[in-house]
Motif scaffolding. Structure first.
Motif, PDB file in Angstrom:
ATOM      1  N   GLY A  65       0.810  -1.207   0.000  1.00  0.00           N
ATOM      2  CA  GLY A  65       0.000   0.000   0.000  1.00  0.00           C
ATOM      3  C   GLY A  65       0.843   1.256   0.000  1.00  0.00           C
ATOM      4  N   MET A  66       1.847   1.299   0.871  1.00  0.00           N
ATOM      5  CA  MET A  66       2.714   2.471   0.957  1.00  0.00           C
ATOM      6  C   MET A  66       3.523   2.671  -0.315  1.00  0.00           C
ATOM      7  N   ARG A  67       3.942   1.572  -0.924  1.00  0.00           N
ATOM      8  CA  ARG A  67       4.767   1.662  -2.127  1.00  0.00           C
ATOM      9  C   ARG A  67       3.945   1.983  -3.372  1.00  0.00           C
ATOM     10  N   SER A  68       2.635   1.969  -3.228  1.00  0.00           N
ATOM     11  CA  SER A  68       1.766   2.201  -4.379  1.00  0.00           C
ATOM     12  C   SER A  68       1.195   3.610  -4.445  1.00  0.00           C
ATOM     13  N   VAL A  69       1.478   4.439  -3.446  1.00  0.00           N
ATOM     14  CA  VAL A  69       0.954   5.807  -3.441  1.00  0.00           C
ATOM     15  C   VAL A  69       2.120   6.793  -3.374  1.00  0.00           C
ATOM     16  N   PRO A  70       1.948   7.987  -3.923  1.00  0.00           N
ATOM     17  CA  PRO A  70       3.028   8.987  -3.875  1.00  0.00           C
ATOM     18  C   PRO A  70       3.309   9.429  -2.434  1.00  0.00           C
ATOM     19  N   ALA A  71       4.559   9.723  -2.151  1.00  0.00           N
ATOM     20  CA  ALA A  71       4.937  10.187  -0.816  1.00  0.00           C
ATOM     21  C   ALA A  71       4.203  11.470  -0.447  1.00  0.00           C
ATOM     22  N   LEU A  72       4.015  12.345  -1.411  1.00  0.00           N
ATOM     23  CA  LEU A  72       3.334  13.613  -1.144  1.00  0.00           C
ATOM     24  C   LEU A  72       1.915  13.378  -0.648  1.00  0.00           C
ATOM     25  N   MET A  73       1.242  12.392  -1.205  1.00  0.00           N
ATOM     26  CA  MET A  73      -0.122  12.093  -0.788  1.00  0.00           C
ATOM     27  C   MET A  73      -0.155  11.620   0.668  1.00  0.00           C
ATOM     28  N   TYR A 103       8.150  13.993  10.321  1.00  0.00           N
ATOM     29  CA  TYR A 103       8.896  12.892  10.942  1.00  0.00           C
ATOM     30  C   TYR A 103       8.091  11.590  10.897  1.00  0.00           C
ATOM     31  N   VAL A 104       6.855  11.649  11.356  1.00  0.00           N
ATOM     32  CA  VAL A 104       6.033  10.438  11.429  1.00  0.00           C
ATOM     33  C   VAL A 104       5.756   9.889  10.033  1.00  0.00           C
ATOM     34  N   THR A 105       5.401  10.780   9.118  1.00  0.00           N
ATOM     35  CA  THR A 105       5.069  10.348   7.766  1.00  0.00           C
ATOM     36  C   THR A 105       6.248   9.683   7.073  1.00  0.00           C
ATOM     37  N   PHE A 106       7.428  10.268   7.187  1.00  0.00           N
ATOM     38  CA  PHE A 106       8.586   9.706   6.495  1.00  0.00           C
ATOM     39  C   PHE A 106       9.021   8.383   7.107  1.00  0.00           C
ATOM     40  N   ILE A 107       8.911   8.251   8.424  1.00  0.00           N
ATOM     41  CA  ILE A 107       9.227   6.960   9.045  1.00  0.00           C
ATOM     42  C   ILE A 107       8.275   5.888   8.523  1.00  0.00           C
ATOM     43  N   ALA A 108       6.969   6.203   8.521  1.00  0.00           N
ATOM     44  CA  ALA A 108       5.971   5.233   8.073  1.00  0.00           C
ATOM     45  C   ALA A 108       6.137   4.896   6.596  1.00  0.00           C
ATOM     46  N   PHE A 109       6.438   5.902   5.797  1.00  0.00           N
ATOM     47  CA  PHE A 109       6.554   5.689   4.349  1.00  0.00           C
ATOM     48  C   PHE A 109       7.842   4.947   4.007  1.00  0.00           C
ATOM     49  N   GLU A 110       8.951   5.383   4.572  1.00  0.00           N
ATOM     50  CA  GLU A 110      10.236   4.762   4.229  1.00  0.00           C
ATOM     51  C   GLU A 110      10.357   3.355   4.781  1.00  0.00           C
ATOM     52  N   THR A 171      12.756  14.851   0.984  1.00  0.00           N
ATOM     53  CA  THR A 171      12.450  15.765   2.098  1.00  0.00           C
ATOM     54  C   THR A 171      11.928  17.104   1.587  1.00  0.00           C
ATOM     55  N   SER A 172      12.223  17.436   0.337  1.00  0.00           N
ATOM     56  CA  SER A 172      11.728  18.691  -0.221  1.00  0.00           C
ATOM     57  C   SER A 172      10.203  18.692  -0.330  1.00  0.00           C
ATOM     58  N   LEU A 173       9.576  17.508  -0.231  1.00  0.00           N
ATOM     59  CA  LEU A 173       8.122  17.427  -0.345  1.00  0.00           C
ATOM     60  C   LEU A 173       7.408  18.031   0.859  1.00  0.00           C
ATOM     61  N   VAL A 174       8.109  18.158   1.997  1.00  0.00           N
ATOM     62  CA  VAL A 174       7.462  18.726   3.184  1.00  0.00           C
ATOM     63  C   VAL A 174       7.172  20.214   2.984  1.00  0.00           C
TER      64      VAL A 174
END
Length: 229
Positions: A65-73, A103-110, A171-174
């Motif tokens: 699921g995480m790998r199928s959606v854009p990080a920005l979303m 912080y939380v989003t990038f940990i969960a996504f990465e 990280t520029s997406l933040v």
């Protein structure tokens, strides 16, 4: 249309006043997301490889699921869906909402990406190694700690570093949620001095220098790993 570049725009005062604080946040976000992502990702990998069927399926759904959606979303989802009152419980309160969300989003996504790297690294170790550990009377945890992981990490480290490069770029997406990262620092400087072209050009150069240096380090690690093998 001809763009006249003002080279006097580039100065140490510009970097110190607008960019350094953003760069520090970008680096901190990269480090925290890397550490958290590897830890969470390792748990996901172990769940998929040797956990109960229900847990393996949940981990698979999460990773895919995480790998199928854009990080920005994902960043926007977390930022918009978490109630603002939640941030009042954290140091700094609502003023640091964007930073905490990042912080939380990038940990969960990465974690989804690092988890796949860990899973591939563990799978690359031959089954005979695990069988040898069990034959010596090692438990599952001991086998992973002393037999599997030391061999898998040697393979995973160069790939980890490659993923860290991608993470630093992302990280520029933040910028989308108002966090003051390095790109935001350049954008602010360009807006204040009415020189957006010069600002974004310098931002591209800085991103290139940092990522190129990291990519060279990754290549060296790959060469060392190849020699060890």
């Amino acid at each position: 249309m001809v763009v006249n570049l003002d080279l006097s725009f580039y100065s140490w005062d510009l970097l110190r006043s607008f960019v350094i604080s953003g760069l520090i946040f970008s680096v901190k976000l990269t480090i925290v997301a890397t550490i958290g992502g590897i830890l969470f990702g390792t748990m996901l990998a172990l769940a998929r490889l040797s956990g109960p069927i229900w847990l393996a399926r949940l981990a698979t759904i999460y990773v895919n699921g995480m790998r199928s959606v854009p990080a920005l979303m994902v960043i926007l989802w977390f930022f918009l869906l978490v109630p603002p009152g939640f941030y009042q419980l954290l140091p700094g309160g609502i003023e640091h909402r964007a930073e905490y969300s990042a912080y939380v989003t990038f940990i969960a996504f990465e974690a989804a990406y690092f988890g796949e790297i860990v899973r591939a690294g563990i799978s690359s170790v031959s089954g005979g190694q695990a069988n040898a550990g069990r034959a010596l009377g090692m438990s599952y945890v001991q086998n992973m700690r002393y037999v599997i992981f030391p061999q898998a990490w040697r393979t995973m480290i160069p790939v980890f570093l490659t993923q860290v490069i991608i993470l630093f770029q992302d990280t520029s997406l933040v910028y989308a949620i108002g966090a003051y990262d390095m790109l935001k620092g350049f954008e602010t400087a360009g807006r204040n001095f009415s020189r957006p072209v010069e600002a974004y050009l310098l931002a591209a150069v800085v991103f290139f220098v940092i990522c190129f240096a990291l990519s060279k380090a990754a290549n060296r690690l790959n060469q060392r790993v190849a020699i060890i093998r």
